[in-house]
Design a protein around this motif. Sequence first.
Motif, PDB file in Angstrom:
ATOM      1  N   TYR A  52       0.871  -1.176   0.000  1.00  0.00           N
ATOM      2  CA  TYR A  52       0.000   0.000   0.000  1.00  0.00           C
ATOM      3  C   TYR A  52       0.906   1.224   0.000  1.00  0.00           C
ATOM      4  O   TYR A  52       1.864   1.312   0.779  1.00  0.00           O
ATOM      5  N   ARG A  53       0.634   2.189  -0.899  1.00  0.00           N
ATOM      6  CA  ARG A  53       1.451   3.409  -0.947  1.00  0.00           C
ATOM      7  C   ARG A  53       0.569   4.643  -0.927  1.00  0.00           C
ATOM      8  O   ARG A  53      -0.465   4.697  -1.612  1.00  0.00           O
ATOM      9  N   TYR A  54       1.004   5.644  -0.158  1.00  0.00           N
ATOM     10  CA  TYR A  54       0.246   6.892  -0.016  1.00  0.00           C
ATOM     11  C   TYR A  54       1.209   8.068  -0.052  1.00  0.00           C
ATOM     12  O   TYR A  54       2.196   8.120   0.703  1.00  0.00           O
ATOM     13  N   ASN A  55       0.938   9.019  -0.957  1.00  0.00           N
ATOM     14  CA  ASN A  55       1.719  10.252  -1.004  1.00  0.00           C
ATOM     15  C   ASN A  55       1.231  11.217   0.057  1.00  0.00           C
ATOM     16  O   ASN A  55       0.018  11.401   0.241  1.00  0.00           O
ATOM     17  N   ILE A  56       2.146  11.878   0.732  1.00  0.00           N
ATOM     18  CA  ILE A  56       1.825  12.868   1.761  1.00  0.00           C
ATOM     19  C   ILE A  56       1.979  14.257   1.147  1.00  0.00           C
ATOM     20  O   ILE A  56       3.083  14.677   0.809  1.00  0.00           O
ATOM     21  N   GLY A  57       0.874  14.959   0.970  1.00  0.00           N
ATOM     22  CA  GLY A  57       0.923  16.303   0.385  1.00  0.00           C
ATOM     23  C   GLY A  57       1.036  16.312  -1.117  1.00  0.00           C
ATOM     24  O   GLY A  57       1.432  17.326  -1.713  1.00  0.00           O
ATOM     25  N   ALA A  58       0.686  15.189  -1.772  1.00  0.00           N
ATOM     26  CA  ALA A  58       0.753  15.110  -3.232  1.00  0.00           C
ATOM     27  C   ALA A  58      -0.381  14.219  -3.719  1.00  0.00           C
ATOM     28  O   ALA A  58      -0.929  13.424  -2.955  1.00  0.00           O
ATOM     29  N   PRO A  59      -0.775  14.340  -4.977  1.00  0.00           N
ATOM     30  CA  PRO A  59      -1.884  13.528  -5.497  1.00  0.00           C
ATOM     31  C   PRO A  59      -1.609  12.030  -5.381  1.00  0.00           C
ATOM     32  O   PRO A  59      -0.457  11.588  -5.469  1.00  0.00           O
ATOM     33  N   ASN A  60      -2.689  11.261  -5.204  1.00  0.00           N
ATOM     34  CA  ASN A  60      -2.572   9.807  -5.131  1.00  0.00           C
ATOM     35  C   ASN A  60      -3.365   9.174  -6.277  1.00  0.00           C
ATOM     36  O   ASN A  60      -4.271   8.363  -6.077  1.00  0.00           O
ATOM     37  N   ASP A  61      -2.990   9.560  -7.499  1.00  0.00           N
ATOM     38  CA  ASP A  61      -3.669   9.044  -8.687  1.00  0.00           C
ATOM     39  C   ASP A  61      -2.680   8.424  -9.673  1.00  0.00           C
ATOM     40  O   ASP A  61      -2.929   8.383 -10.871  1.00  0.00           O
ATOM     41  N   ASN A  62      -1.554   7.927  -9.154  1.00  0.00           N
ATOM     42  CA  ASN A  62      -0.489   7.300  -9.945  1.00  0.00           C
ATOM     43  C   ASN A  62       0.276   8.284 -10.817  1.00  0.00           C
ATOM     44  O   ASN A  62       1.155   7.868 -11.578  1.00  0.00           O
ATOM     45  N   SER A  63      -0.037   9.571 -10.728  1.00  0.00           N
ATOM     46  CA  SER A  63       0.687  10.549 -11.527  1.00  0.00           C
ATOM     47  C   SER A  63       1.952  11.039 -10.835  1.00  0.00           C
ATOM     48  O   SER A  63       2.831  11.608 -11.483  1.00  0.00           O
ATOM     49  N   VAL A  64       2.046  10.830  -9.519  1.00  0.00           N
ATOM     50  CA  VAL A  64       3.190  11.302  -8.745  1.00  0.00           C
ATOM     51  C   VAL A  64       3.767  10.133  -7.955  1.00  0.00           C
ATOM     52  O   VAL A  64       3.042   9.456  -7.218  1.00  0.00           O
ATOM     53  N   ALA A  65       5.050   9.881  -8.121  1.00  0.00           N
ATOM     54  CA  ALA A  65       5.715   8.787  -7.415  1.00  0.00           C
ATOM     55  C   ALA A  65       7.216   9.025  -7.466  1.00  0.00           C
ATOM     56  O   ALA A  65       7.713   9.753  -8.331  1.00  0.00           O
ATOM     57  N   PRO A  66       7.973   8.436  -6.555  1.00  0.00           N
ATOM     58  CA  PRO A  66       9.434   8.504  -6.682  1.00  0.00           C
ATOM     59  C   PRO A  66       9.886   7.940  -8.019  1.00  0.00           C
ATOM     60  O   PRO A  66       9.259   7.033  -8.569  1.00  0.00           O
ATOM     61  N   GLY A  67      10.975   8.463  -8.545  1.00  0.00           N
ATOM     62  CA  GLY A  67      11.440   8.046  -9.866  1.00  0.00           C
ATOM     63  C   GLY A  67      12.246   6.770  -9.847  1.00  0.00           C
ATOM     64  O   GLY A  67      13.274   6.663 -10.525  1.00  0.00           O
ATOM     65  N   THR A  68      11.785   5.801  -9.068  1.00  0.00           N
ATOM     66  CA  THR A  68      12.483   4.518  -8.964  1.00  0.00           C
ATOM     67  C   THR A  68      11.542   3.380  -9.348  1.00  0.00           C
ATOM     68  O   THR A  68      10.358   3.599  -9.601  1.00  0.00           O
ATOM     69  N   SER A  69      12.049   2.173  -9.341  1.00  0.00           N
ATOM     70  CA  SER A  69      11.295   1.026  -9.865  1.00  0.00           C
ATOM     71  C   SER A  69      10.340   0.419  -8.846  1.00  0.00           C
ATOM     72  O   SER A  69      10.554   0.512  -7.631  1.00  0.00           O
ATOM     73  N   PHE A  70       9.306  -0.199  -9.374  1.00  0.00           N
ATOM     74  CA  PHE A  70       8.418  -1.143  -8.708  1.00  0.00           C
ATOM     75  C   PHE A  70       7.320  -0.527  -7.850  1.00  0.00           C
ATOM     76  O   PHE A  70       6.171  -0.509  -8.276  1.00  0.00           O
ATOM     77  N   ALA A  71       7.613  -0.031  -6.650  1.00  0.00           N
ATOM     78  CA  ALA A  71       6.565   0.342  -5.692  1.00  0.00           C
ATOM     79  C   ALA A  71       6.060   1.754  -5.951  1.00  0.00           C
ATOM     80  O   ALA A  71       6.168   2.640  -5.102  1.00  0.00           O
ATOM     81  N   ASN A  72       5.448   1.980  -7.135  1.00  0.00           N
ATOM     82  CA  ASN A  72       5.066   3.334  -7.538  1.00  0.00           C
ATOM     83  C   ASN A  72       3.576   3.527  -7.752  1.00  0.00           C
ATOM     84  O   ASN A  72       3.144   4.613  -8.125  1.00  0.00           O
ATOM     85  N   GLU A  73       2.771   2.473  -7.553  1.00  0.00           N
ATOM     86  CA  GLU A  73       1.323   2.614  -7.708  1.00  0.00           C
ATOM     87  C   GLU A  73       0.726   3.176  -6.421  1.00  0.00           C
ATOM     88  O   GLU A  73       1.239   2.979  -5.330  1.00  0.00           O
ATOM     89  N   SER A  74      -0.394   3.877  -6.553  1.00  0.00           N
ATOM     90  CA  SER A  74      -1.066   4.443  -5.384  1.00  0.00           C
ATOM     91  C   SER A  74      -2.084   3.465  -4.825  1.00  0.00           C
ATOM     92  O   SER A  74      -2.632   2.623  -5.543  1.00  0.00           O
ATOM     93  N   GLY A  75      -2.348   3.577  -3.512  1.00  0.00           N
ATOM     94  CA  GLY A  75      -3.321   2.705  -2.874  1.00  0.00           C
ATOM     95  C   GLY A  75      -2.787   1.296  -2.720  1.00  0.00           C
ATOM     96  O   GLY A  75      -1.577   1.057  -2.643  1.00  0.00           O
ATOM     97  N   PHE A  76      -3.700   0.324  -2.673  1.00  0.00           N
ATOM     98  CA  PHE A  76      -3.295  -1.072  -2.570  1.00  0.00           C
ATOM     99  C   PHE A  76      -2.873  -1.571  -3.951  1.00  0.00           C
ATOM    100  O   PHE A  76      -3.588  -1.374  -4.940  1.00  0.00           O
ATOM    101  N   ALA A  77      -1.728  -2.218  -4.013  1.00  0.00           N
ATOM    102  CA  ALA A  77      -1.189  -2.658  -5.300  1.00  0.00           C
ATOM    103  C   ALA A  77      -0.486  -4.000  -5.141  1.00  0.00           C
ATOM    104  O   ALA A  77      -0.088  -4.392  -4.038  1.00  0.00           O
ATOM    105  N   LEU A  78      -0.323  -4.679  -6.262  1.00  0.00           N
ATOM    106  CA  LEU A  78       0.305  -5.989  -6.269  1.00  0.00           C
ATOM    107  C   LEU A  78       1.785  -5.869  -6.607  1.00  0.00           C
ATOM    108  O   LEU A  78       2.192  -5.031  -7.411  1.00  0.00           O
TER     109      LEU A  78
END
Length: 377
Positions: A52-78
């Motif tokens: 599960y991933r949640y951005n703090i102070g940023a949108p949680n619609d998969n448009s914003v994530a760290p620029g690294t691999s794998f754990a970049n989807e928002s909410g519950f993810a596989l």
Amino acid sequence: MKTKTVTNFLKKACLFALAFASFSIVAQEEEEEKEKNWFDNFSVSGSVDGYYRYNIGAPNDNSVAPGTSFANESGFALGMANVILGYEGDKVGFVADLVFGQRGEDAVFNSDDSAQIVNQLYAYWNVSEKVTLTFGNFNTFLGYEVISPTGNFNYSTSYMFSYGPFSHTGLKADFVLSEKWSAMLAVMNPTDYTENNPFDTYIVGAQLGYSADKGSAYLNFRYGNEGEPGEVGPTFQADLTTGWDVAEDFYLGINATYLSTEPQEDGDAAGFYGVALYPQYKTSEKFTLGLRGEYFAQYNGGLVVIDGTDISTPFGVDTEGDGSVFAATLTGSYDIGDLTLKPELRVDSASEDSFTDNDGELTKSLSSFVLGAVYKF
């Protein structure tokens, strides 16, 4: 006389039957033992994970994530399901490492759709006690982190891992130099081209390793033309990976890397470099707290990709194509039998505007929370 002849015949027949029965029993036992040994040398292992991933102070619609691999989807993810089949004989063996799910697809992104389940697929031959040859597709020998979440302390991955190699296909030779020293030489396809070689170019890899009771250190190299379309010259990468038990409950890992790609025509080399520290403190038998502090930079647009009018880069750069990011990741690791929970707080801070806040404004930093769950079997 006839009775004596029959009796002798019966004795010989009985002895022959007894000998044949004994031979059959021994042969059957040897066959059963052979089958048993083959089964004993065969192994099945793997893992499943999600997060599960949640951005703090940023949108949680998969448009914003760290620029690294794998754990970049928002909410519950596989993450992925990983099944590793292996056979370890006295001289030869094989590994078939299969992955299913988003993390697995990202890890083998240069494969065709029909082969996107293959993470590793190789056979090996123990030529002697000091030399092993491996042929096929194997995960990279460079770097501190790996594709499988069971091999990493942090659930999210570093920039150095994300933009270094993932996997190679080729032939490598591992050498035992002494009780503590080892070496490796390899000839491989361009990096991450694991299905085939469409460019007719190859890279070479090398490693010098030292291993002791308290830890290990590996100095890694790769060099060659990666064969990417366009006017590019050879790529050189040097990488240091080391980790040591500083105290009974305290461990420190270090990773440093440098990559440079030369232009074929006039111009300057481009690439990236970075360093990361991995201190970890074990507070109890079940819980360990660890920090990854990473500084990562690109120069001359070493990670800028231009596709038509689209320009992508993991973090912003200035007019010279230079930019950097510092990422601090605090991770807890709690074991419940074969299940490990990994709560994680991560802050990425870049030298240039790289992320978007809730107001739609560009910003240099991003804070996020991840809860990973990894089951190993």
